[in-house]
Write a protein that holds these residues in place. Structure first.
Motif, PDB file in Angstrom:
ATOM      1  N   THR A  83      11.503  -3.344 -41.991  1.00 39.71           N
ATOM      2  CA  THR A  83      10.618  -2.185 -42.062  1.00 39.71           C
ATOM      3  C   THR A  83      10.036  -1.939 -40.673  1.00 39.71           C
ATOM      4  O   THR A  83      10.133  -2.801 -39.792  1.00 39.71           O
ATOM      5  N   GLY A  84       9.456  -0.788 -40.488  1.00 42.56           N
ATOM      6  CA  GLY A  84       8.730  -0.484 -39.259  1.00 42.56           C
ATOM      7  C   GLY A  84       9.562  -0.633 -37.998  1.00 42.56           C
ATOM      8  O   GLY A  84      10.727  -0.236 -37.945  1.00 42.56           O
ATOM      9  N   ALA A  85       8.943  -1.212 -36.974  1.00 44.86           N
ATOM     10  CA  ALA A  85       9.578  -1.362 -35.663  1.00 44.86           C
ATOM     11  C   ALA A  85      10.853  -2.193 -35.740  1.00 44.86           C
ATOM     12  O   ALA A  85      11.851  -1.874 -35.090  1.00 44.86           O
ATOM     13  N   PHE A  86      10.841  -3.234 -36.557  1.00 44.48           N
ATOM     14  CA  PHE A  86      12.029  -4.077 -36.677  1.00 44.48           C
ATOM     15  C   PHE A  86      13.192  -3.283 -37.271  1.00 44.48           C
ATOM     16  O   PHE A  86      14.325  -3.360 -36.801  1.00 44.48           O
ATOM     17  N   GLN A  87      12.918  -2.491 -38.278  1.00 41.59           N
ATOM     18  CA  GLN A  87      13.959  -1.668 -38.898  1.00 41.59           C
ATOM     19  C   GLN A  87      14.518  -0.662 -37.898  1.00 41.59           C
ATOM     20  O   GLN A  87      15.736  -0.471 -37.808  1.00 41.59           O
ATOM     21  N   GLN A  88      13.644  -0.054 -37.128  1.00 42.94           N
ATOM     22  CA  GLN A  88      14.078   0.925 -36.135  1.00 42.94           C
ATOM     23  C   GLN A  88      14.936   0.262 -35.057  1.00 42.94           C
ATOM     24  O   GLN A  88      16.020   0.747 -34.736  1.00 42.94           O
ATOM     25  N   GLN A  89      14.470  -0.857 -34.505  1.00 41.08           N
ATOM     26  CA  GLN A  89      15.234  -1.564 -33.475  1.00 41.08           C
ATOM     27  C   GLN A  89      16.567  -2.057 -34.019  1.00 41.08           C
ATOM     28  O   GLN A  89      17.606  -1.917 -33.377  1.00 41.08           O
ATOM     29  N   PHE A  90      16.526  -2.626 -35.191  1.00 38.89           N
ATOM     30  CA  PHE A  90      17.734  -3.166 -35.792  1.00 38.89           C
ATOM     31  C   PHE A  90      18.738  -2.055 -36.060  1.00 38.89           C
ATOM     32  O   PHE A  90      19.937  -2.207 -35.813  1.00 38.89           O
ATOM     33  N   GLY A  91      18.259  -0.921 -36.554  1.00 35.41           N
ATOM     34  CA  GLY A  91      19.132   0.213 -36.817  1.00 35.41           C
ATOM     35  C   GLY A  91      19.809   0.723 -35.554  1.00 35.41           C
ATOM     36  O   GLY A  91      20.992   1.083 -35.568  1.00 35.41           O
ATOM     37  N   GLN A  92      19.066   0.730 -34.462  1.00 35.06           N
ATOM     38  CA  GLN A  92      19.621   1.209 -33.196  1.00 35.06           C
ATOM     39  C   GLN A  92      20.665   0.249 -32.631  1.00 35.06           C
ATOM     40  O   GLN A  92      21.594   0.669 -31.958  1.00 35.06           O
ATOM     41  N   LEU A  93      20.514  -1.032 -32.896  1.00 35.75           N
ATOM     42  CA  LEU A  93      21.393  -2.028 -32.292  1.00 35.75           C
ATOM     43  C   LEU A  93      22.525  -2.504 -33.198  1.00 35.75           C
ATOM     44  O   LEU A  93      23.458  -3.149 -32.720  1.00 35.75           O
ATOM     45  N   SER A  94      22.461  -2.219 -34.480  1.00 35.74           N
ATOM     46  CA  SER A  94      23.407  -2.842 -35.413  1.00 35.74           C
ATOM     47  C   SER A  94      24.866  -2.479 -35.132  1.00 35.74           C
ATOM     48  O   SER A  94      25.742  -3.339 -35.244  1.00 35.74           O
ATOM     49  N   ALA A  95      25.156  -1.241 -34.760  1.00 32.34           N
ATOM     50  CA  ALA A  95      26.548  -0.859 -34.495  1.00 32.34           C
ATOM     51  C   ALA A  95      27.100  -1.626 -33.292  1.00 32.34           C
ATOM     52  O   ALA A  95      28.201  -2.186 -33.360  1.00 32.34           O
ATOM     53  N   SER A  96      26.336  -1.673 -32.213  1.00 30.69           N
ATOM     54  CA  SER A  96      26.818  -2.405 -31.034  1.00 30.69           C
ATOM     55  C   SER A  96      26.829  -3.910 -31.300  1.00 30.69           C
ATOM     56  O   SER A  96      27.702  -4.622 -30.789  1.00 30.69           O
ATOM     57  N   PHE A  97      25.909  -4.369 -32.111  1.00 33.40           N
ATOM     58  CA  PHE A  97      25.868  -5.789 -32.447  1.00 33.40           C
ATOM     59  C   PHE A  97      27.119  -6.185 -33.231  1.00 33.40           C
ATOM     60  O   PHE A  97      27.726  -7.226 -32.982  1.00 33.40           O
ATOM     61  N   ALA A  98      27.541  -5.325 -34.155  1.00 38.96           N
ATOM     62  CA  ALA A  98      28.764  -5.581 -34.928  1.00 38.96           C
ATOM     63  C   ALA A  98      29.970  -5.655 -33.999  1.00 38.96           C
ATOM     64  O   ALA A  98      30.856  -6.497 -34.192  1.00 38.96           O
ATOM     65  N   GLN A  99      29.996  -4.808 -32.980  1.00 45.29           N
ATOM     66  CA  GLN A  99      31.092  -4.832 -32.007  1.00 45.29           C
ATOM     67  C   GLN A  99      31.104  -6.131 -31.206  1.00 45.29           C
ATOM     68  O   GLN A  99      32.165  -6.701 -30.951  1.00 45.29           O
ATOM     69  N   VAL A 100      29.917  -6.598 -30.829  1.00 42.79           N
ATOM     70  CA  VAL A 100      29.815  -7.863 -30.087  1.00 42.79           C
ATOM     71  C   VAL A 100      30.302  -9.022 -30.953  1.00 42.79           C
ATOM     72  O   VAL A 100      31.045  -9.888 -30.480  1.00 42.79           O
TER      73      VAL A 100
END
Length: 156
Positions: free
Chosen positions: A69-86
């Motif tokens: 939720t909140g800031a963690f959800q926003q940060q995680f959402g922004q990074l999840s696609a690139s994180f999956a690629q890594v």
């Protein structure tokens, strides 16, 4: 008649004290149940953060996102696609567990937990795995009946 009033007054005081003690006991049980739930959620989330497999990265990332939720959800959402690629490019497989967790503070709406975590990370550069140890400070917020993670900070 004076004795009857004195006995009634003593009985009233005793009943009041029992009521206060009963309320204290009830609140203590409520706090203990809340604290146990906070620790369980924290352990599940943190273990999920360090237990990832490139072969099931979407499911792993969706699981983490579902409790954010909140800031963690926003940060995680922004990074999840690139994180999956890594994860995929390095063929990363990580398994981890919470070794210890303790509540820093908690009330009925929010909590903060410090967790000691270890994991073994295997990838193309370390096929036999590398042991890693982390300390995470996790902020949780109550949303309806569920605890959600609002922030995760790696601390030394």
């Amino acid at each position: 008649m004076g004795l009857v009033w004195a006995l009634a007054a003593v009985a009233a005081v005793v009943l009041t004290l029992l009521g206060v003690k009963g309320a204290d006991l009830y609140q203590s049980r409520q706090d203990s149940a809340r604290d146990a739930e906070v620790l369980d959620v924290t352990k599940d989330v943190v273990a999920g953060l360090v237990s990832l497999d490139y072969k099931r990265s979407k499911a792993d990332l969706d699981r983490i996102s579902s409790v954010a939720t909140g800031a963690f959800q926003q940060q995680f959402g922004q990074l999840s696609a690139s994180f999956a690629q890594v994860l995929a490019s390095g063929e990363v497989r990580s398994t981890g567990a919470v070794k210890e967790a303790g509540i820093v503070r908690a009330d009925d709406d929010s909590a903060q937990v410090l967790a000691a975590v270890s994991s073994v990370v295997k990838n193309t550069e370390a096929p036999d795995g590398q042991q890693r140890v982390y300390r995470m400070l996790v902020d949780l917020e109550k949303h309806g009946d569920d605890w959600k993670v609002g922030n995760v900070e790696f601390v030394s």
